[in-house]
Design a protein around this motif. Structure first.
Motif, PDB file in Angstrom:
ATOM      1  N   SER A   1      -4.250   6.476  -3.404  1.00 39.23           N
ATOM      2  CA  SER A   1      -3.481   5.257  -2.803  1.00 39.23           C
ATOM      3  C   SER A   1      -3.143   4.448  -3.880  1.00 39.23           C
ATOM      4  O   SER A   1      -4.174   4.450  -4.817  1.00 39.23           O
ATOM      5  CB  SER A   1      -4.047   4.594  -1.870  1.00 39.23           C
ATOM      6  OG  SER A   1      -5.321   4.160  -1.877  1.00 39.23           O
TER       7      SER A   1
ATOM      8  N   TYR B   1      -6.253   5.185   8.262  1.00 40.67           N
ATOM      9  CA  TYR B   1      -5.301   4.187   7.402  1.00 40.67           C
ATOM     10  C   TYR B   1      -6.050   3.038   6.676  1.00 40.67           C
ATOM     11  O   TYR B   1      -7.259   2.864   6.770  1.00 40.67           O
ATOM     12  CB  TYR B   1      -4.233   3.342   8.637  1.00 40.67           C
ATOM     13  CG  TYR B   1      -5.155   2.191   9.312  1.00 40.67           C
ATOM     14  CD1 TYR B   1      -5.300   1.244   9.286  1.00 40.67           C
ATOM     15  CD2 TYR B   1      -5.676   2.764  10.680  1.00 40.67           C
ATOM     16  CE1 TYR B   1      -6.002   0.179   9.675  1.00 40.67           C
ATOM     17  CE2 TYR B   1      -6.077   1.742  11.629  1.00 40.67           C
ATOM     18  CZ  TYR B   1      -6.325   0.626  11.051  1.00 40.67           C
ATOM     19  OH  TYR B   1      -7.142  -0.334  11.962  1.00 40.67           O
TER      20      TYR B   1
ATOM     21  N   SER C   1      -1.595   0.458   6.054  1.00 39.45           N
ATOM     22  CA  SER C   1      -0.665   1.399   5.763  1.00 39.45           C
ATOM     23  C   SER C   1      -0.189   2.204   7.017  1.00 39.45           C
ATOM     24  O   SER C   1      -0.574   2.048   8.031  1.00 39.45           O
ATOM     25  CB  SER C   1      -1.296   2.544   4.802  1.00 39.45           C
ATOM     26  OG  SER C   1      -2.312   3.132   5.287  1.00 39.45           O
ATOM     27  N   GLU C   2       0.645   3.275   6.781  1.00 42.61           N
ATOM     28  CA  GLU C   2       0.806   4.182   8.344  1.00 42.61           C
ATOM     29  C   GLU C   2      -0.629   4.901   8.453  1.00 42.61           C
ATOM     30  O   GLU C   2      -1.146   4.999   7.597  1.00 42.61           O
ATOM     31  CB  GLU C   2       1.949   5.015   7.691  1.00 42.61           C
ATOM     32  CG  GLU C   2       3.310   4.414   7.550  1.00 42.61           C
ATOM     33  CD  GLU C   2       4.567   5.400   7.494  1.00 42.61           C
ATOM     34  OE1 GLU C   2       3.999   6.742   7.368  1.00 42.61           O
ATOM     35  OE2 GLU C   2       5.664   4.899   7.322  1.00 42.61           O
TER      36      GLU C   2
ATOM     37  N   ILE D   1       0.916  -1.216  -0.070  1.00 51.25           N
ATOM     38  CA  ILE D   1      -0.161   0.021  -0.125  1.00 51.25           C
ATOM     39  C   ILE D   1       0.776   1.316   0.061  1.00 51.25           C
ATOM     40  O   ILE D   1       1.806   1.348   0.788  1.00 51.25           O
ATOM     41  CB  ILE D   1      -0.824  -0.015   1.459  1.00 51.25           C
ATOM     42  CG1 ILE D   1      -1.731  -1.236   1.204  1.00 51.25           C
ATOM     43  CG2 ILE D   1      -1.960   1.414   1.172  1.00 51.25           C
ATOM     44  CD1 ILE D   1      -2.697  -1.334   2.482  1.00 51.25           C
ATOM     45  N   GLU D   2       0.483   1.985  -0.983  1.00 57.56           N
ATOM     46  CA  GLU D   2       1.409   3.445  -0.931  1.00 57.56           C
ATOM     47  C   GLU D   2       0.443   4.660  -0.914  1.00 57.56           C
ATOM     48  O   GLU D   2      -0.567   4.359  -1.891  1.00 57.56           O
ATOM     49  CB  GLU D   2       2.217   3.660  -2.274  1.00 57.56           C
ATOM     50  CG  GLU D   2       3.215   4.483  -2.382  1.00 57.56           C
ATOM     51  CD  GLU D   2       4.022   4.658  -3.393  1.00 57.56           C
ATOM     52  OE1 GLU D   2       4.816   5.703  -3.657  1.00 57.56           O
ATOM     53  OE2 GLU D   2       3.905   3.648  -4.482  1.00 57.56           O
TER      54      GLU D   2
END
Length: 744
Positions: free
Chosen positions: A306, A373, A389-390, A283-284
């Motif tokens: 994302s 998140y 994700s963060e 995940i970005e």
């Protein structure tokens, strides 16, 4: 006059470009078809280059020169009157009539050539490319050329399983051979890879796949088994052959064993099993800062974008959003699961997911915070892989603060009701340094001074753990040293400059913290108390804490460093303050970690004392306590080390091969197999060499040396020995020794 020639040249370039485009499409279609057949990028690239060169030679785009272009225009444009060739001749060599005709043709061609399309077969080339793609897709689905794929991508896939007798004395017995061998790998259904058939016994597949072996022997065999890391799995007789089917759960090694009709045992070489794990999704989050702040009048919307990818396919993904309301003990949390704007199709390997998070729609008010998140799952069975994700934050600033009115002589506590942590001070200081070029000098000094006050408040808070009741302690010697001579005058100037930016709480309340008294008769000496070293004196701030001496020292160092950090913040030099803040944070973390284990030291229950022997002074029954204990050092690779020593003797022919050597090499092989379980192909040849030594088929000098070198390289680096002398090792010598290990 030259305008007509320019249009003629543009038409010629268009003709050549269209010809080159045809060549490119034909070569690309051929390369795509080759990739579907061979599944090899290098081969497809070579075919593309060869096809490109071949079609260029066939089409010959360079032949479309100005003369051939002029001939084509004369034949297809009636207005040219077969006179376009006049545009290519020098004007000085033409007659007046030819010049007039040339002018007329130039005017006509400037309009007509823009509408005329050069001869081309672009549509035909596109149809050929599309046909190659469709044909290749059909070939891939039907696996028409699956054998070609296996041969090109697995050069060793035709390796035949060979058997040798485990007893050298019966080596002359009839050795059954394999007529046909077939290994089928069925991938998990969620991977959508189907199955592949190969004859390569070294198997590499996705974890969870099913592997099926089918063997046909030319002579009858008895008790065929599959040996996987010492676990024997019997083969089932099906028709004229034998087969077995097992799930691929872990990496390792395997071999086949059986007996012939005469009772002689045979075994095969070792082959590798490599289970490739299914990785969780990645995940970005794109273009979003981790902390977002909104004023109440702003449009409170967070645009979330994302990119989510997975090696075999995404099952589902969503946003976990948590809204916090209130402060202190009255804080409340509400968690929601939000879907993306796009619909996620199961099995998609990559996707762009977006969402507009409207804080008003989430019923957030001033002072509320949003934590969110992304969570994604793949299709792995039976248990899905999950990734998150963060955490990102969105905060609505609260501009309203509570103010308490004070009347009469009621006491006022002007100290702040919270203290910023050292980590928050570091973050704010770094932000101040980053914002310095974009803010005014007045604002920079004000913010730096406020951070200095926050550092002071934090120092006072930690000072309470040392028994400090006020800030009246002496500053570190480094600060005191600036109070002499010219530096003292400079410090006074700095102090006067700071008054304009002082925090309201900075000094007004210090007289309320603790009453100051001047110490009189400081030089009068008092008699030393003989019990001073054995008492817990609460009047002394150094002794009024439960911290042990080492923790006191660390905390005192942290407080001293906070002085320096505050000093440079007051002097508007946050860059110099930042290293001191990091040092203070380091000491605080060490103190926290040390304090956690202090609870284990509480609660000691001493053994009971017999009342009849108490205070008698008899020590005849008391003996000194002695304890002797010896521990053997762990040697996890003892068999490998012993095998290396034994192979050294065999290489130098100091002794012959003995019967008990077989057990030693078997144990060494088991230890090596455990080392190579994550990467079976790395030590496969060494294991095969060990097995050939056991089976009396590889007891040669070359094999001894090869196996010995492989075992030495497989051994992990030994830790440093206590008491070992430190020696300087030259870098060139180290590289030379490393090369000797590689090429020896």
């Amino acid at each position: 006059m030259e305008q007509g020639k320019i249009h003629l040249m543009k038409f010629q370039k268009r003709w050549q470009l269209l010809s080159y485009a045809e060549v490119l499409l034909y070569a690309l279609g051929l390369a795509v078809l080759c990739y579907f057949i061979a599944k090899n990028v290098v081969i497809s690239l070579v075919v593309f280059l060869i096809g490109l060169l071949l079609f260029i030679l066939i089409k010959k785009p360079w032949q479309h020169n100005l003369f051939s272009t002029s001939t084509y225009v004369d034949a297809h444009v009636s207005e040219a009157s077969f006179s376009s060739g006049l545009l290519l001749q020098p004007e000085d060599s033409l007659s007046n009539l030819a010049k007039l005709q040339r002018y007329k043709v130039a005017q006509e061609l400037s309009v007509k050539l823009g509408l005329l399309t050069p001869p081309n077969a672009i549509k035909q080339a596109l149809l050929v490319l599309l046909g190659c793609i469709i044909l290749g897709f059909v070939i891939d689905k039907l696996q028409v050329f699956s054998g070609v794929d296996q041969i090109l991508n697995n050069p060793n896939n035709s390796e035949q399983i060979q058997f040798i007798a485990t007893d050298s004395l019966k080596g002359k017995s009839l050795v059954p051979k394999i007529e046909t061998q077939e290994i089928k790998v069925l991938y998990p259904s969620y991977t959508r890879l189907g199955g592949t058939t190969t004859t390569d016994p070294n198997i590499k597949a996705v974890k969870g796949s099913t592997v099926q072996w089918k063997l046909h022997f030319d002579h009858p065999v008895n008790d065929p088994v599959l040996d996987i890391m010492g676990e024997l799995k019997p083969l089932r007789k099906v028709g004229l052959g034998y087969q077995i089917q097992l799930p691929l759960t872990t990496s390792g090694f395997y071999s086949f064993k059986f007996k012939n009709e005469e009772g002689t045992a045979f075994t095969s070489d070792l082959f590798s099993l490599e289970a490739i794990p299914d990785n969780p999704p990645e995940i970005e989050i794109l273009g979003l800062v981790q902390y977002t702040y909104f004023d109440f009048s702003d449009k409170k919307v967070v645009e979330l974008q994302s990119a989510i990818t997975d090696d075999f396919g995404i099952d589902e993904s969503y946003i976990i959003a948590t809204v916090s309301k209130g402060t202190g003990e009255s804080v409340k949390f509400r968690e929601e699961k939000l879907s993306f704007k796009e619909t996620i199709s199961k099995g998609t390997k990559s996707m762009r997911a977006t969402k507009s998070l409207d804080l008003d729609a989430l019923k957030m008010e001033m002072g509320d915070e949003l934590y969110f998140y992304i969570e994604a799952f793949d299709e792995k069975q039976p248990k899905r892989n999950v990734a998150r994700s963060e955490t990102y934050f969105a905060v609505i600033k609260d501009t309203v603060g509570e103010q308490f009115g004070v009347e009469g002589t009621l006491g006022v506590d002007q100290m702040p009701d919270y203290f910023r942590s050292q980590r928050q001070l570091i973050i704010d200081t770094e932000k101040l340094i980053k914002d310095k070029p974009t803010i005014s000098i007045q604002e920079f000094k004000s913010r730096s001074n406020e951070l200095g006050f926050d550092q002071k408040a934090l120092r006072l808070k930690y000072g309470q753990f040392m028994g400090d009741e006020s800030e009246m302690e002496e500053a570190p010697a480094e600060i005191e040293s600036h109070e002499e001579g010219e530096d003292h005058d400079h410090a006074e100037d700095q102090e006067s400059m700071l008054k304009e930016f002082m925090h309201d709480h900075d000094g007004d309340n210090e007289h309320n913290l603790v009453e100051q008294h001047e110490h009189e008769n400081e030089n009068d000496s008092e008699p030393e108390d003989p019990l001073h070293d054995y008492l817990h004196n609460h009047d002394d701030p150094e002794e009024s804490t439960l911290f042990e001496e080492s923790l006191k020292t660390k905390l005192r160092k942290a407080l001293s460093i906070m002085w320096d950090a505050e000093l440079y913040l007051r002097l508007y030099e946050p860059e110099k303050s930042l290293p001191f803040q990091y040092d203070a944070l380091k000491f605080i973390q060490e103190i926290k970690n040390s304090a956690r284990i202090y609870v284990h030291r509480i609660g000691f229950d001493p053994p009971p004392i017999k009342e009849d022997s108490r205070l008698t002074g008899e020590i005849k029954d008391i003996k000194n306590y002695n304890k002797n204990e010896s521990k053997e050092a762990e040697q996890p690779f003892e068999a490998i080390e012993e095998a290396v020593r034994r192979l050294e003797q065999l290489v130098h022919k100091e002794s012959d091969y003995k019967e008990n050597d077989t057990a030693l090499f078997t144990a060494a092989g088991n230890e090596l197999a455990q080392l190579a379980i994550d990467n079976p192909g790395k030590h496969l040849q060494v294991l095969q060499g060990l097995k050939s030594i056991e089976n009396n088929t590889g007891r040669t000098l070359e094999n001894y040396r090869f196996v010995q070198k492989g075992l030495l390289l497989a051994l992990p680096d030994s830790p440093q020995k206590p008491g070992a002398k430190k020696m300087y090792v030259d870098k060139i010598n180290s590289l030379f020794l490393k090369q000797l290990e590689v090429y020896d």
